[in-house]
Design an enzyme around this catalytic site. Structure first.
Site, PDB file in Angstrom:
ATOM      1  N   SER A 128       7.409   4.277  26.296  1.00 60.80           N
ATOM      2  CA  SER A 128       8.576   3.906  25.485  1.00 60.80           C
ATOM      3  C   SER A 128       9.204   2.617  25.969  1.00 60.80           C
ATOM      4  O   SER A 128       9.703   1.811  25.179  1.00 60.80           O
ATOM      5  CB  SER A 128       9.644   5.007  25.544  1.00 60.80           C
ATOM      6  OG  SER A 128       9.415   6.008  24.599  1.00 60.80           O
ATOM      7  N   HIS A 182      17.992   7.254  24.474  1.00 64.84           N
ATOM      8  CA  HIS A 182      16.672   6.627  24.477  1.00 64.84           C
ATOM      9  C   HIS A 182      16.654   5.337  23.669  1.00 64.84           C
ATOM     10  O   HIS A 182      16.166   4.294  24.122  1.00 64.84           O
ATOM     11  CB  HIS A 182      15.654   7.632  23.935  1.00 64.84           C
ATOM     12  CG  HIS A 182      14.232   7.172  23.966  1.00 64.84           C
ATOM     13  ND1 HIS A 182      13.680   6.393  22.972  1.00 64.84           N
ATOM     14  CD2 HIS A 182      13.233   7.406  24.852  1.00 64.84           C
ATOM     15  CE1 HIS A 182      12.408   6.166  23.250  1.00 64.84           C
ATOM     16  NE2 HIS A 182      12.106   6.768  24.386  1.00 64.84           N
TER      17      HIS A 182
END
Length: 543
Positions: free
Chosen positions: A392, A218
């Site tokens: 995100s 991520h």
């Protein structure tokens, strides 16, 4: 180094809507309306409609409504400045032990005896005279999901959507600006991030080491959006060609974390001279209004560090909820939601009154570790690149633009960054700030060129060849884009909006410009969309 500058050859100059007379007893002899700056228009080929829209939730990430939304055997406690013996006695009274101390924030992470109900314990501790506040050590989660890797997809539609190619002609960033990525770490060996990472100040908060390598993927995806090496004939481009990315690891391989690690990471970033902090993460509401997370982001704000945080992805159902996650909920952060390639709010994006801006968050192609084959929860691909979506992914677009604004001298403090973003954003949805889009979609070119909506000259006029003859006075919109143009002569005329970005008294390439498609008359609401002129052949003289 040859710059990769992209322009649209021809861009329509006229988009407008109008109607509805507002004349009343006071006989206002003018027009009123709203002005919007628009980003460069996306071509149909950049649409993600042809991509599979099947959603994949990241496994192992605790949702906001999980039964275990906090660490089961830990609490966070802030003590008054009292004698050490009083603290020791209180800890003994409740069977608590100090697991870790956040000294500068005066917060202790305490281990709790399993016999206690944590919420009951919190209530009891908050009644103790020597405690400022006690709270649960809530879990946080990443705000992204995996999408299919379609090699036929036009991989970086997202940059054109925020007019970034035009901004690169003004600035490509600076190695003097540091953005902290508080996340799962960053792939320290990724070839498309080589030379972009601030390894001297990187940290792994989880095990107190300096190795913030990414075992989830991520954080590497976020870092690539912020500053992948650009113009190197490899992989993808980053928003900042020149930047320092400070990797701060607060999540492990499963993508799970907690508030204590997060606030430690925020404190580390501030004290190691980050100008911007990217938080592509979020958690549920803290136990009390006075809490360690709020203290941490306000500490950053007061030290002049801009904190950019994800609004959230709506929990396990991946349908956006009304209400932002924390810390995006706090006014000392910049809260970011997501839009798709049609510039619509992405269906997973949380929304609410505290939302500040939206940015591209659907099918974003960026860097990932190529070799996390032993982790079923990882975002990885042998190519080193992958699509992902979520708030995100939207968040580093805003953090990246904040870095460009600082590099270009257009802003420095958190307040200045937010104001510059606000006054140059493309208004979406209801005019003015709204719950689903905040102040609107960020606009990189307008931001670095200081093309604020309040600089728009609004006037009535008539076009004669390459000459625009003004037939009224000039007025300027207020910060939310609304204007009022009074004392216009009777008859019909075109209404114009113009930002002379080049300051040369000519309507030409690099300026924002718009006019009504047809003549209008006083007594109407007239709304103008200003487009960026990218064709050097377009030139008008205003007299």
């Amino acid at each position: 180094m040859k710059k990769l500058i992209c322009y649209l050859l021809v861009l329509g100059l006229t988009i407008t809507t109008f109607g509805c007379s507002f004349l009343d007893k006071e006989e206002f002899v003018g027009v009123k309306g709203h002005v919007t700056l628009t980003n460069t228009k996306l071509k149909e080929s950049t649409s993600t409609q042809q991509i599979s829209t099947q959603s994949f939730a990241i496994k192992g990430i605790t949702s906001a409504n999980s039964k275990e939304e906090y660490v089961q055997d830990e609490i966070l406690v802030s003590f008054e400045d009292v004698a050490k013996t009083k603290v020791t006695n209180l800890l003994a009274k409740y069977g608590l032990t100090v697991k870790r101390e956040l000294h500068k924030l005066k917060i202790k992470v305490l281990k709790v005896n399993s016999d206690y109900d944590l919420k009951t314990l919190i209530e009891q501790l908050n009644n103790e005279a020597i405690i400022n506040y006690a709270e649960l050590n809530r879990k946080i989660r990443l705000q992204a999901a995996i999408s299919p890797n379609d090699p036929g997809y036009s991989k970086q539609w997202n940059y054109k959507a925020i007019s970034l190619p035009q901004a690169w002609d003004v600035t490509t960033g600076s190695k003097e600006v540091t953005v902290a990525v508080i996340d799962t770490g960053v792939d320290l060996d990724h070839p498309d991030l080589e030379g972009q990472l601030d390894l001297k100040n990187s940290v792994n908060v989880i095990n107190s080491s300096s190795t913030a390598d990414d075992d989830h993927g991520h954080g590497t995806h976020v870092a690539g959006i912020l500053g992948a090496v650009t113009d190197n004939g490899r992989g993808v481009a980053g928003i900042n060609w020149n930047i320092k990315i400070m990797p701060i690891k607060v999540f492990g391989a499963t993508g799970s974390g907690n508030y204590s690690n997060l606030i430690t990471g925020i404190y580390w970033a501030v004290n190691n001279h980050a100008e911007v902090i990217n938080l592509s993460l979020g958690g549920s509401e803290p136990t009390s209004s006075l809490n360690s997370l709020k203290v941490a982001v306000e500490y950053a704000y007061n030290k002049g560090v801009t904190v950019v945080a994800a609004a959230g992805n709506g929990g396990e159902d991946m349908i956006g909820d009304l209400g932002l996650l924390y810390p995006a909920h706090y006014p000392s952060t910049i809260a970011v939601g997501a839009v798709n390639s049609r510039l619509e709010r992405a269906n997973f994006s949380n929304y609410g009154a505290n939302l500040d801006f939206v940015a591209p968050g659907s099918y974003i192609y960026s860097t990932v570790p190529p070799d996390l084959t032993n982790n079923d929860l990882a975002i990885t691909d042998p190519s080193g690149y992958k699509y992902a979506f979520g708030t995100s992914m939207a968040t580093p677009h805003v953090a990246g633009l904040a870095a460009l604004l600082i590099a270009s001298g257009q802003a420095n403090t958190p307040a200045e960054v937010k104001r510059q973003l606000r006054l140059t954003a493309q208004d979406l949805g209801v005019f003015g700030r709204d719950k689903k889009h905040g102040f609107g979609l960020i606009n990189a070119y307008a931001g670095v060129k200081n093309a604020k909506i309040t600089k728009t000259q609004v006037f009535a006029g008539k076009m004669n060849g390459s000459i625009i003859n003004r037939t009224s006075q000039v007025t300027y919109p207020v910060a939310n884009g609304f204007y009022s143009l009074a004392n216009i002569e009777a008859g019909s005329w075109y209404l114009y909006g113009w930002i002379d970005v080049n300051n040369n008294n000519l309507v030409d390439k690099g300026d924002y410009f718009g006019k009504t498609d047809s003549r209008v008359s006083r007594g109407l609401n007239v709304n103008l969309n200003l487009s960026l002129i990218t064709d050097k052949a377009i030139q008008y003289q205003v007299e």
